[in-house]
Design an enzyme around this catalytic site. Structure first.
Site, PDB file in Angstrom:
ATOM      1  N   HIS A 176     -27.527  65.965 -43.937  1.00 25.42           N
ATOM      2  CA  HIS A 176     -27.551  67.146 -43.081  1.00 25.42           C
ATOM      3  C   HIS A 176     -28.964  67.590 -42.760  1.00 25.42           C
ATOM      4  O   HIS A 176     -29.595  68.148 -41.935  1.00 25.42           O
ATOM      5  CB  HIS A 176     -26.903  68.254 -43.903  1.00 25.42           C
ATOM      6  CG  HIS A 176     -26.813  69.750 -42.927  1.00 25.42           C
ATOM      7  ND1 HIS A 176     -27.457  70.848 -43.210  1.00 25.42           N
ATOM      8  CD2 HIS A 176     -25.885  69.932 -41.853  1.00 25.42           C
ATOM      9  CE1 HIS A 176     -27.002  71.734 -42.368  1.00 25.42           C
ATOM     10  NE2 HIS A 176     -26.052  71.253 -41.745  1.00 25.42           N
ATOM     11  N   HIS A 197     -27.627  71.559 -34.214  1.00 20.78           N
ATOM     12  CA  HIS A 197     -27.181  73.084 -34.301  1.00 20.78           C
ATOM     13  C   HIS A 197     -27.580  73.561 -33.017  1.00 20.78           C
ATOM     14  O   HIS A 197     -28.726  73.131 -32.181  1.00 20.78           O
ATOM     15  CB  HIS A 197     -27.854  73.806 -35.537  1.00 20.78           C
ATOM     16  CG  HIS A 197     -27.597  73.199 -36.966  1.00 20.78           C
ATOM     17  ND1 HIS A 197     -27.864  72.353 -37.484  1.00 20.78           N
ATOM     18  CD2 HIS A 197     -26.236  73.883 -37.399  1.00 20.78           C
ATOM     19  CE1 HIS A 197     -27.378  72.295 -38.648  1.00 20.78           C
ATOM     20  NE2 HIS A 197     -26.219  73.038 -38.617  1.00 20.78           N
ATOM     21  N   HIS A 206     -20.899  67.680 -37.027  1.00 18.05           N
ATOM     22  CA  HIS A 206     -20.409  67.979 -38.562  1.00 18.05           C
ATOM     23  C   HIS A 206     -18.944  67.160 -38.724  1.00 18.05           C
ATOM     24  O   HIS A 206     -18.720  66.896 -39.755  1.00 18.05           O
ATOM     25  CB  HIS A 206     -20.381  69.405 -38.536  1.00 18.05           C
ATOM     26  CG  HIS A 206     -21.456  70.013 -38.616  1.00 18.05           C
ATOM     27  ND1 HIS A 206     -22.388  70.432 -37.658  1.00 18.05           N
ATOM     28  CD2 HIS A 206     -22.543  70.396 -39.756  1.00 18.05           C
ATOM     29  CE1 HIS A 206     -23.752  70.632 -37.967  1.00 18.05           C
ATOM     30  NE2 HIS A 206     -23.621  70.754 -39.259  1.00 18.05           N
ATOM     31  N   HIS A 328     -20.033  80.986 -38.845  1.00 16.90           N
ATOM     32  CA  HIS A 328     -20.797  79.844 -39.404  1.00 16.90           C
ATOM     33  C   HIS A 328     -21.938  80.083 -40.323  1.00 16.90           C
ATOM     34  O   HIS A 328     -22.155  80.089 -41.285  1.00 16.90           O
ATOM     35  CB  HIS A 328     -20.773  78.449 -38.498  1.00 16.90           C
ATOM     36  CG  HIS A 328     -21.802  77.767 -39.040  1.00 16.90           C
ATOM     37  ND1 HIS A 328     -23.273  77.833 -38.716  1.00 16.90           N
ATOM     38  CD2 HIS A 328     -21.638  76.518 -39.885  1.00 16.90           C
ATOM     39  CE1 HIS A 328     -23.826  76.628 -39.303  1.00 16.90           C
ATOM     40  NE2 HIS A 328     -22.937  75.894 -39.935  1.00 16.90           N
ATOM     41  N   HIS A 332     -23.034  81.057 -44.151  1.00 14.25           N
ATOM     42  CA  HIS A 332     -24.196  80.225 -45.139  1.00 14.25           C
ATOM     43  C   HIS A 332     -25.159  81.409 -45.761  1.00 14.25           C
ATOM     44  O   HIS A 332     -25.380  81.235 -46.639  1.00 14.25           O
ATOM     45  CB  HIS A 332     -25.044  79.501 -43.858  1.00 14.25           C
ATOM     46  CG  HIS A 332     -24.694  78.281 -43.836  1.00 14.25           C
ATOM     47  ND1 HIS A 332     -24.946  77.062 -44.840  1.00 14.25           N
ATOM     48  CD2 HIS A 332     -23.867  77.613 -42.850  1.00 14.25           C
ATOM     49  CE1 HIS A 332     -24.296  75.967 -44.169  1.00 14.25           C
ATOM     50  NE2 HIS A 332     -23.879  75.896 -43.124  1.00 14.25           N
ATOM     51  N   PHE A 349     -30.868  75.422 -43.997  1.00 13.39           N
ATOM     52  CA  PHE A 349     -30.274  74.125 -43.584  1.00 13.39           C
ATOM     53  C   PHE A 349     -30.818  73.089 -44.440  1.00 13.39           C
ATOM     54  O   PHE A 349     -29.914  72.102 -44.668  1.00 13.39           O
ATOM     55  CB  PHE A 349     -30.568  73.909 -42.204  1.00 13.39           C
ATOM     56  CG  PHE A 349     -29.607  74.803 -41.259  1.00 13.39           C
ATOM     57  CD1 PHE A 349     -28.461  75.265 -41.566  1.00 13.39           C
ATOM     58  CD2 PHE A 349     -29.948  74.695 -39.908  1.00 13.39           C
ATOM     59  CE1 PHE A 349     -27.556  75.989 -40.669  1.00 13.39           C
ATOM     60  CE2 PHE A 349     -29.172  75.345 -38.785  1.00 13.39           C
ATOM     61  CZ  PHE A 349     -28.107  75.915 -39.413  1.00 13.39           C
ATOM     62  N   HIS A 362     -17.621  73.816 -43.900  1.00 10.62           N
ATOM     63  CA  HIS A 362     -17.494  72.989 -42.534  1.00 10.62           C
ATOM     64  C   HIS A 362     -16.058  72.486 -42.276  1.00 10.62           C
ATOM     65  O   HIS A 362     -15.914  72.024 -41.193  1.00 10.62           O
ATOM     66  CB  HIS A 362     -18.582  71.838 -42.438  1.00 10.62           C
ATOM     67  CG  HIS A 362     -20.015  72.767 -42.173  1.00 10.62           C
ATOM     68  ND1 HIS A 362     -20.012  72.665 -40.698  1.00 10.62           N
ATOM     69  CD2 HIS A 362     -21.065  73.045 -42.699  1.00 10.62           C
ATOM     70  CE1 HIS A 362     -21.229  73.382 -40.378  1.00 10.62           C
ATOM     71  NE2 HIS A 362     -21.788  73.499 -41.607  1.00 10.62           N
TER      72      HIS A 362
END
Length: 579
Positions: A176, A197, A206, A328, A332, A349, A362
């Site tokens: 990732h 992204h 993903h 999303h 996070h 990230f 996810h």
């Protein structure tokens, strides 16, 4: 697209898909007529996973001419289409050339590079046979003890693998990091990094990431029915941090989480960095209303749900889809540890996948894509070859390097996995409307969002019929978004004709078109530290009907900063129409 010009996207109706185990998709495109009783009130049972149940763009032609024409185009993976246009899907990167991200207050020598040896063979992806067992992913809050024991054993074994094994947990989280923090350049464009992204690559990349992670875990315990749990944050029973990840003696535990948000604290899908003191029932109601907007009213076209096109030679971050922005990115931030310098692990990230709950989060994001495709006949994926042929590299359960393409992952049933049916309580959670006149315009654009900015926007078409709305979605475009600091979480909300003081309005209000929420990510050393540039698109046909503004020639758009607004500049706001 030019303002008020209708631009038909390169998209056609999807071909029939293999039926999934989701009860909500068995009635093929009739979801919006169902009641809450039909979709969310029957108590779900615990599921055992031990048995399977069934921006700116570089002109590519100019660059390639400078490199030597057709030969350079072939080297960069670009080919002429039959119509003469230059096909330009993002290509799988050169793993031998990797960059180190620049992230402050972290250990020196942080590397996101994937293990690679010169001469390593690359195999093309083949889906599992149709006879392979179906992996049924359970809701995390319904996982039984036997299933949990298998999951914990698989993760423990993954963490014991040597760090240089591409299947090890140490390498899995770096996957990732590599594709989200500028580790690899676009093939043929050494000044442009690959970013998965904030574009149409978000969902398919993903999906593949979870697919291979899940299969590696299953192989480690010798169970070809093993399935990852998903965090069911779109339903009330899942609107808390999943308890199975909160056992400190479990390999699923990560100490770098927000200690204020551990169970049973209620999740805020619209998290702005601070916790609102509202009753749980009210928070759940707001969450469901937000899900309705992000999945239904504001997401009627592929560009709005999946994100903006991103081709070879494009600058990264052209624009995220509805669900990528919220919930999303907000989940996070909500999960990450505020005591850490960058909100590690989930809050930035590079480190997000170090927390095992990342894969549950996810899992539900992926589930949303699957559900969206069945909500209405118009919810179809792109058929643009530049999307379908975009390619990535992953290591599989046998440590082979596999080249995958977006077209390989469109149907979960073909990949032999499905999701436990837990109902969709947000299907009819339309926002309530309030009477009142719109607050007047108080600013102009471009502007920095150090405070709320309200601007008047002219609508090229008014009093549109229902047929016209079905044929073309009216879209509010927020253009020229520039974010000065990549390492800050940024969020601002967008309202239309809001009547109250916009600072007090909630995103569950009918006047809210949506939000721009950007999670922190890194750039590599030596790269020019210019502002991150992106854009946002919001479908507003339903919104205008709900607030009685379908006949208005001018609407007042309010941009309300919530996090780090002083680092955000917006260039303009306009209306366009998408077929």
């Amino acid at each position: 697209m030019e303002s008020a010009i209708t631009t038909p996207p390169r998209r056609v109706m999807a071909t029939p898909r293999t039926p999934s185990s989701l009860q909500t998709l068995r009635c093929s495109h009739h979801l919006l007529g169902r009641t809450a009783k039909d979709t969310g009130n029957n108590p779900p049972r615990r599921l055992s996973c031990c048995k399977a149940t069934g921006g700116g763009r570089v002109d590519r032609r100019d660059v390639l001419l400078g490199l030597g024409g057709a030969a350079a185009a072939a080297a960069a993976g670009l080919a002429a289409s039959p119509g003469g246009a230059l096909a330009a899907p993002i290509q799988a990167p050169d793993l031998s050339s990797c960059n180190t991200p620049e992230i402050p207050d972290t250990a020196t020598g942080l590397s996101c590079c994937l293990p690679y040896r010169a001469g390593t063979a690359i195999v093309d992806f083949k889906p599992p046979p149709a006879s392979a067992p179906l992996r049924v992913r359970p809701a995390a809050h319904l996982v039984d003890k036997k299933c949990l024991a298998k999951y914990e054993r698989a993760v423990a074994l993954m963490k014991k693998l040597p760090d240089d094994d591409p299947r090890s947990f140490a390498q899995q989280w770096r996957v990732h990091c590599a594709f989200c923090d500028a580790a690899y350049d676009q093939v043929g464009f050494p000044d442009l990094d690959i970013q998965v992204h904030n574009s149409w690559l978000f969902f398919p990349w993903h999906r593949f990431y979870l697919y291979f992670h899940e299969r590696i875990l299953g192989k480690l315990i010798g169970d070809d029915t093993f399935a990852l749990p998903f965090w069911n944050w779109d339903a009330p029973d899942g609107m808390a941090f999943p308890a199975i990840y909160n056992n400190q003696s479990s390999p699923l535990y990560d100490e770098k989480r927000n200690p204020a948000h551990l169970p049973p604290f209620t999740l805020d899908l619209d998290y702005n960095g601070t916790d609102d003191s509202i009753p749980r029932d009210q928070q759940i109601k707001q969450n469901l209303t937000i899900m309705y907007r992000q999945m239904i009213s504001s997401a009627k076209r592929a560009e709005l749900f999946l994100g903006q096109p991103y081709r070879q030679g494009d600058q990264p971050d052209p624009g995220a889809g509805t669900v990528e922005n919220v919930p999303h990115n907000t989940v996070h931030l909500w999960t990450g540890d505020t005591r850490q310098p960058n909100g590690e692990d989930m809050g930035i990230f590079y480190s997000a996948a170090r927390d095992p709950v990342f894969y549950a989060h996810h899992g539900n994001v992926d589930r949303m894509w699957h559900i969206w495709r069945g909500l209405r006949p118009g919810n179809t994926d792109f058929t643009d070859a530049d999307w379908l042929d975009a390619a990535f590299l992953f290591y599989d359960e046998d440590a082979r390097l596999v080249r995958v393409r977006v077209r390989d992952c469109l149907d979960p049933a073909t990949l032999r996995y499905a999701y436990q049916d837990v109902g969709l309580p947000w299907l009819n959670a339309k926002p309530a409307t309030e009477a009142g006149s719109a607050a007047p315009a108080t600013g102009t654009l471009p502007a920095t969002l150090s405070q709320t900015v309200r601007v008047a926007v002219t609508r090229p078409r008014t009093s549109r019929s229902q047929k016209e709305k079905e044929e073309e979605e009216e879209v509010l475009c927020v253009d020229g978004i520039e974010i000065a600091d990549h390492l800050k979480f940024v969020k601002f909300d967008v309202f239309v004709n809001v009547s109250s003081q916009s600072g007090a309005a909630t995103t569950a209000a009918a006047e809210c078109a949506g939000s721009v929420a950007m999670a922190p990510h890194a750039v590599r050393p030596g790269k020019e530290k210019g502002a991150m540039k992106t854009a946002a698109r919001f479908g507003i046909c339903d919104l205008l009907d709900d607030i009685g503004a379908n006949a208005d020639k001018t609407i007042i758009v309010s941009l309300v900063p919530r996090c780090a607004g002083d680092t955000v500049t917006v260039g303009g706001v306009r209306i366009e129409y998408i077929k």
